[in-house]
Design a protein around this motif. Structure first.
Motif, PDB file in Angstrom:
ATOM      1  N   ILE A   7       0.848  -1.198   0.000  1.00 50.80           N
ATOM      2  CA  ILE A   7       0.000   0.000   0.000  1.00 50.80           C
ATOM      3  C   ILE A   7       0.884   1.249   0.000  1.00 50.80           C
ATOM      4  O   ILE A   7       1.804   1.383   0.799  1.00 50.80           O
ATOM      5  N   GLY A   8       0.594   2.145  -0.958  1.00 47.90           N
ATOM      6  CA  GLY A   8       1.368   3.378  -1.082  1.00 47.90           C
ATOM      7  C   GLY A   8       2.621   3.224  -1.930  1.00 47.90           C
ATOM      8  O   GLY A   8       3.380   4.168  -2.107  1.00 47.90           O
ATOM      9  N   ASP A 128      -4.089   2.732  -8.717  1.00 43.31           N
ATOM     10  CA  ASP A 128      -4.582   3.922  -9.422  1.00 43.31           C
ATOM     11  C   ASP A 128      -3.924   4.085 -10.792  1.00 43.31           C
ATOM     12  O   ASP A 128      -3.083   3.286 -11.202  1.00 43.31           O
ATOM     13  N   LEU A 132       0.086   3.223  -8.579  1.00 46.24           N
ATOM     14  CA  LEU A 132       0.291   3.148  -7.131  1.00 46.24           C
ATOM     15  C   LEU A 132      -0.780   2.251  -6.494  1.00 46.24           C
ATOM     16  O   LEU A 132      -1.956   2.368  -6.824  1.00 46.24           O
ATOM     17  N   ARG A 134      -3.291   1.650  -3.997  1.00 49.22           N
ATOM     18  CA  ARG A 134      -3.996   2.532  -3.063  1.00 49.22           C
ATOM     19  C   ARG A 134      -4.564   1.768  -1.868  1.00 49.22           C
ATOM     20  O   ARG A 134      -4.630   2.275  -0.763  1.00 49.22           O
ATOM     21  N   ASP A 135      -5.019   0.526  -2.119  1.00 50.69           N
ATOM     22  CA  ASP A 135      -5.620  -0.239  -1.022  1.00 50.69           C
ATOM     23  C   ASP A 135      -5.676  -1.715  -1.410  1.00 50.69           C
ATOM     24  O   ASP A 135      -5.576  -2.065  -2.595  1.00 50.69           O
ATOM     25  N   TRP A 153     -13.490   2.539  -4.371  1.00 52.86           N
ATOM     26  CA  TRP A 153     -12.254   3.202  -4.751  1.00 52.86           C
ATOM     27  C   TRP A 153     -12.384   3.955  -6.071  1.00 52.86           C
ATOM     28  O   TRP A 153     -11.796   5.028  -6.248  1.00 52.86           O
ATOM     29  N   LEU A 157     -11.592   7.884  -6.529  1.00 57.12           N
ATOM     30  CA  LEU A 157     -10.685   8.416  -7.560  1.00 57.12           C
ATOM     31  C   LEU A 157     -11.383   9.467  -8.406  1.00 57.12           C
ATOM     32  O   LEU A 157     -10.796  10.493  -8.740  1.00 57.12           O
ATOM     33  N   GLU A 160     -11.543  12.629  -6.459  1.00 58.47           N
ATOM     34  CA  GLU A 160     -10.210  13.254  -6.415  1.00 58.47           C
ATOM     35  C   GLU A 160      -9.910  13.979  -7.727  1.00 58.47           C
ATOM     36  O   GLU A 160      -9.425  15.107  -7.739  1.00 58.47           O
TER      37      GLU A 160
END
Length: 200
Positions: A7-8, A128, A132, A134-135, A153, A157, A160
């Motif tokens: 994650i991340g 994403d 990346l 994200r979860d 999600w 997105l 965002e």
């Protein structure tokens, strides 16, 4: 449950044979679209069939899935011929990849499910458009939670992206009139002089 180590971080690229007999290379971020990568235990089992069909139906019926151009990719340890039978029977419209050697499971830190009874845990990675992670949702028993997880999600997105698009971009060489200028910070030298005055 401990936070998943990916994650991340950038999602690892993978290259595996698909149910169609072709080798599929998944390079997150390369196409600029989000990816839902779902690992599942066994082609043809009840839960896996339901999960796979829910993703198929979401791609066909949900405007959110169409708008975001999300890529859905299924992965299991089943051999290609078994997956081919599964894909044809269920009329799946997205790549289903065979991870018989466990390369993708290793790259994505996916272990066994059901206390070791299932070769692969049921885990979905939401990646994403920049590649990346994200979860991650890890629940082998609750097969219906995975499409809901991806839907949540995709909504996030979109929100965002909308917010980023609505933010006024400053003209080149200008600062936005609405943005208050930050007060200048005192230099170390000025702080030192102020301290001397206080001591005096």
């Amino acid at each position: 449950m401990a936070r998943h180590p990916l994650i991340g971080k950038d999602a690892p690229p993978i290259s595996l044979p698909g149910a169609d007999g072709e080798t599929h290379t998944v390079t997150p971020g390369a196409e600029g679209v989000p990816i839902a990568l779902f690992f599942y235990p066994k082609s043809g089992s009840f839960g896996c069939t339901k999960e796979a069909c829910q993703f198929r139906d979401a791609l066909a019926e949900k405007d959110l899935f169409k708008r975001t151009k999300v890529d859905i990719v299924g992965i299991s340890s089943d051999p290609v011929d078994k997956q081919k039978e599964f894909v044809e029977k269920q009329k799946l419209t997205y790549p289903v990849l065979s991870d018989a050697q466990g390369e993708a499971r290793k790259a994505y830190h996916v272990g066994k499910g059901l206390f070791g009874l299932a070769e692969t845990a049921r885990v979905t990675f939401f990646i994403d458009s920049k590649g990346l992670v994200r979860d991650v949702l890890d629940t082998t028993v609750n097969y219906s939670a995975h499409v809901k997880f991806v839907t949540k999600w995709l909504d996030k997105l979109e929100a965002e992206d909308k917010k980023a698009a609505e933010a006024p971009a400053p003209e080149e060489g200008e600062t936005p009139a609405t943005a208050p200028s930050a007060p200048e910070q005192p230099t170390l030298e000025e702080l030192g002089r102020a301290a001397e005055h206080v001591q005096a």
